[in-house]
Design an enzyme around this catalytic site. Structure first.
Site, PDB file in Angstrom:
ATOM      1  N   CYS A 146       5.254 -11.455  -3.971  1.00 39.77           N
ATOM      2  CA  CYS A 146       3.969 -12.062  -3.580  1.00 39.77           C
ATOM      3  C   CYS A 146       3.546 -13.188  -4.525  1.00 39.77           C
ATOM      4  O   CYS A 146       2.669 -13.981  -4.180  1.00 39.77           O
ATOM      5  CB  CYS A 146       2.872 -11.011  -3.525  1.00 39.77           C
ATOM      6  SG  CYS A 146       3.251  -9.634  -2.452  1.00 39.77           S
ATOM      7  N   ASN A 204      -2.005  -8.826   4.509  1.00 40.88           N
ATOM      8  CA  ASN A 204      -1.263  -9.248   3.308  1.00 40.88           C
ATOM      9  C   ASN A 204       0.040  -9.917   3.751  1.00 40.88           C
ATOM     10  O   ASN A 204       0.940  -9.241   4.258  1.00 40.88           O
ATOM     11  CB  ASN A 204      -0.987  -8.021   2.435  1.00 40.88           C
ATOM     12  CG  ASN A 204      -0.232  -8.363   1.152  1.00 40.88           C
ATOM     13  OD1 ASN A 204       0.376  -9.422   1.039  1.00 40.88           O
ATOM     14  ND2 ASN A 204      -0.262  -7.451   0.193  1.00 40.88           N
ATOM     15  N   HIS A 220      -4.351 -14.100  -4.173  1.00 39.66           N
ATOM     16  CA  HIS A 220      -3.464 -13.403  -3.238  1.00 39.66           C
ATOM     17  C   HIS A 220      -4.288 -12.373  -2.457  1.00 39.66           C
ATOM     18  O   HIS A 220      -5.108 -11.661  -3.024  1.00 39.66           O
ATOM     19  CB  HIS A 220      -2.350 -12.718  -4.030  1.00 39.66           C
ATOM     20  CG  HIS A 220      -1.473 -11.831  -3.201  1.00 39.66           C
ATOM     21  ND1 HIS A 220      -1.034 -12.191  -1.939  1.00 39.66           N
ATOM     22  CD2 HIS A 220      -0.953 -10.597  -3.444  1.00 39.66           C
ATOM     23  CE1 HIS A 220      -0.295 -11.217  -1.450  1.00 39.66           C
ATOM     24  NE2 HIS A 220      -0.230 -10.233  -2.341  1.00 39.66           N
TER      25      HIS A 220
HETATM   26  O1  UT7 Z   1       0.876  -7.651  -2.198  1.00 41.83           O
HETATM   27  C1  UT7 Z   1       1.706  -6.796  -2.921  1.00 41.83           C
HETATM   28  C2  UT7 Z   1       0.938  -6.045  -3.889  1.00 41.83           C
HETATM   29  N1  UT7 Z   1       0.352  -4.888  -3.260  1.00 41.83           N
HETATM   30  C3  UT7 Z   1      -0.875  -4.528  -3.577  1.00 41.83           C
HETATM   31  O2  UT7 Z   1      -1.558  -5.182  -4.326  1.00 41.83           O
HETATM   32  C4  UT7 Z   1      -1.387  -3.210  -3.029  1.00 41.83           C
HETATM   33  C5  UT7 Z   1      -2.262  -2.535  -4.051  1.00 41.83           C
HETATM   34  N2  UT7 Z   1      -2.688  -1.210  -3.617  1.00 41.83           N
HETATM   35  C6  UT7 Z   1      -3.640  -1.022  -2.659  1.00 41.83           C
HETATM   36  O3  UT7 Z   1      -4.134  -1.977  -2.081  1.00 41.83           O
HETATM   37  C7  UT7 Z   1      -4.108   0.387  -2.379  1.00 41.83           C
HETATM   38  O4  UT7 Z   1      -3.589   1.244  -3.377  1.00 41.83           O
HETATM   39  C8  UT7 Z   1      -3.688   0.909  -0.983  1.00 41.83           C
HETATM   40  C9  UT7 Z   1      -4.462   0.165   0.091  1.00 41.83           C
HETATM   41  C10 UT7 Z   1      -2.214   0.737  -0.766  1.00 41.83           C
HETATM   42  C11 UT7 Z   1      -4.022   2.384  -0.853  1.00 41.83           C
HETATM   43  O5  UT7 Z   1      -5.414   2.572  -1.092  1.00 41.83           O
HETATM   44  P1  UT7 Z   1      -5.889   3.702  -2.126  1.00 41.83           P
HETATM   45  O6  UT7 Z   1      -7.342   3.656  -2.120  1.00 41.83           O
HETATM   46  O7  UT7 Z   1      -5.196   3.432  -3.439  1.00 41.83           O
HETATM   47  O8  UT7 Z   1      -5.387   5.003  -1.450  1.00 41.83           O
HETATM   48  P2  UT7 Z   1      -4.472   6.164  -2.071  1.00 41.83           P
HETATM   49  O9  UT7 Z   1      -3.054   5.742  -2.115  1.00 41.83           O
HETATM   50  O10 UT7 Z   1      -5.114   6.673  -3.325  1.00 41.83           O
HETATM   51  O11 UT7 Z   1      -4.639   7.283  -0.978  1.00 41.83           O
HETATM   52  C12 UT7 Z   1      -5.896   7.923  -0.758  1.00 41.83           C
HETATM   53  C13 UT7 Z   1      -5.790   8.759   0.487  1.00 41.83           C
HETATM   54  C14 UT7 Z   1      -4.532   9.627   0.537  1.00 41.83           C
HETATM   55  O12 UT7 Z   1      -4.873  10.837   1.169  1.00 41.83           O
HETATM   56  P3  UT7 Z   1      -5.151  12.169   0.304  1.00 41.83           P
HETATM   57  O13 UT7 Z   1      -3.898  12.431  -0.460  1.00 41.83           O
HETATM   58  O14 UT7 Z   1      -6.324  11.841  -0.577  1.00 41.83           O
HETATM   59  O15 UT7 Z   1      -5.470  13.197   1.343  1.00 41.83           O
HETATM   60  C15 UT7 Z   1      -3.625   8.860   1.433  1.00 41.83           C
HETATM   61  O16 UT7 Z   1      -2.678   9.679   2.078  1.00 41.83           O
HETATM   62  O17 UT7 Z   1      -5.723   7.892   1.617  1.00 41.83           O
HETATM   63  C16 UT7 Z   1      -4.612   8.280   2.419  1.00 41.83           C
HETATM   64  N3  UT7 Z   1      -4.125   7.114   3.131  1.00 41.83           N
HETATM   65  C17 UT7 Z   1      -4.581   6.763   4.343  1.00 41.83           C
HETATM   66  N4  UT7 Z   1      -5.505   7.320   5.135  1.00 41.83           N
HETATM   67  C18 UT7 Z   1      -5.742   6.717   6.305  1.00 41.83           C
HETATM   68  C19 UT7 Z   1      -3.197   6.208   2.736  1.00 41.83           C
HETATM   69  N5  UT7 Z   1      -3.036   5.275   3.676  1.00 41.83           N
HETATM   70  C20 UT7 Z   1      -3.894   5.590   4.684  1.00 41.83           C
HETATM   71  C21 UT7 Z   1      -4.181   5.018   5.925  1.00 41.83           C
HETATM   72  N6  UT7 Z   1      -5.112   5.600   6.697  1.00 41.83           N
HETATM   73  N7  UT7 Z   1      -3.588   3.880   6.366  1.00 41.83           N
END
Ligand code: UT7
Length: 318
Positions: free
Chosen positions: A110, A273, A243
């Site tokens: 990215c 993204n 980004h």
């Molecule tokens: O461009 C390349 C660089 N990439 C980035 O900069 C991405 C950086 N990371 C992020 O933007 C975030 O970490 C994400 C958007 C990928 C994830 O968001 P988060 O707030 O960090 O969520 P998490 O991974 O801590 O997950 C929280 C909960 C989990 O459920 P439990 O274990 O708490 O029950 C996940 O399974 O959210 C769940 N979850 C979802 N729920 C509904 C993860 N994806 C989804 C989804 N819909 N699409």
């Protein structure tokens, strides 16, 4: 080692996919995606190739700059989702444009578009006159459509610039920590009967929280460093072009620098993204918005797999 932006362009595929549509086959919701990422819809290729959208963006930049393809003396493409491992995306674009100059790809995930600007600055230092730079991605090709944590984030699109000699590129910083454990897209392993390693599926693998922490810190540190290196303060920066990975990462930078949110640009809500294309698409939107004034300072920042990050300050010259 500098250049001037002569024109910008961008191209998004036709098909719009809403959060509701994704919720029909993934265990997700419009509410989760909007609140946790800031995306409501994204563009997805159906028949367009990465080359098609890269050429679309290139044509816009060539037209704005008044450049014909035969005047180009280099084409650089930043991508992690080219149509082929070889030839490069840049060579496919060169053929479709009818250009004859050298062409090659750059992969810094990215951060690729800003890494590519640095490379272009190097070419200008040794006498190149017209360089077409393109960030283009068809990430929907490399996401695992059963993985809700990545499938809802990544999208397709392309952005481009035509660069000429000048003094607009004021300061820059490139970073690479190295490693492939937090974010990777493994290559197709092939069918060698001799290769014994177990391979991961050739789709995006991401530890979102780890990348998130890296991203907030990298973006704020890199922006502060390039602004200082340019001899400027945050008040001097008219526009931040970050980004578009997660609206919460962009909001963190707004809070850190205590700036008006409208100066830190965002289009993630409708583009998702698009990795190496993201800052180029946003820069083209800014350029065509009529908001840019001669002498405006623009700070760009990106981060991604590698882990890499990059930032630069550009002065807009009409
Ligand atoms: O461009 C390349 C660089 N990439 C980035 O900069 C991405 C950086 N990371 C992020 O933007 C975030 O970490 C994400 C958007 C990928 C994830 O968001 P988060 O707030 O960090 O969520 P998490 O991974 O801590 O997950 C929280 C909960 C989990 O459920 P439990 O274990 O708490 O029950 C996940 O399974 O959210 C769940 N979850 C979802 N729920 C509904 C993860 N994806 C989804 C989804 N819909 N699409």
């Amino acid at each position: 080692m500098s250049f001037k932006i002569l024109g910008t362009g961008s191209c998004l595929p036709q098909r719009v996919v809403s959060n509701e549509e994704l919720s029909e086959f993934l265990d997700t919701s419009d509410e989760w995606i909007t609140q946790r990422v800031g995306i409501t819809e994204r563009r997805v290729c159906t028949t367009e190739t990465t080359t098609d959208i890269a050429v679309g963006a290139a044509k816009g930049a060539l037209e704005m700059s008044g450049t014909t393809p035969d005047e180009l003396d280099m084409i650089l493409c930043a991508t992690v989702s080219a149509d082929h491992a070889a030839p490069s995306l840049a060579c496919s674009v060169q053929a479709m444009l009818g250009a004859t100059c050298p062409a090659m790809d750059i992969n810094a995930a990215c951060s690729g578009f800003i890494y590519m600007l640095e490379a272009a600055a190097g070419f200008f230092a040794i006498g190149y006159k017209r360089i077409l730079v393109i960030g283009a991605e068809r990430l929907t090709r490399v996401v695992d459509w059963t993985d809700r944590s990545t499938a809802v984030i990544f999208a397709d699109g392309a952005g481009a610039m035509v660069l000429g000699p000048g003094k607009s590129y004021i300061s820059s910083k490139l970073v690479a920590k190295g490693g492939d454990t937090v974010l990777s897209i493994p290559s197709f392993e092939g069918q060698s009967p001799f290769y014994k390693n177990k391979s991961l599926k050739p789709y995006v693998h991401m530890n979102g929280q780890e990348v998130f922490k890296f991203a907030v810190n990298a973006m704020c540190t890199d922006l502060a460093d390039v602004i200082e290196a340019a001899g400027l303060t945050i008040e001097d920066i008219a526009w931040i072009v970050p980004h578009q990975a997660n609206a919460r990462i962009i909001d963190a930078a707004v809070r850190k620098f205590n700036i008006q949110p409208e100066r830190c640009l965002k289009n993630i809500e409708t583009t998702g993204n698009t990795s190496a294309a993201s800052v180029a698409i946003l820069a083209d939107e800014l350029c065509r918005s009529g908001k840019l004034k001669d002498g405006d300072y623009i700070a760009m920042a990106a981060f991604g797999a590698g882990l890499t990050s990059a930032a630069c300050v550009i002065r807009w010259e009409e």
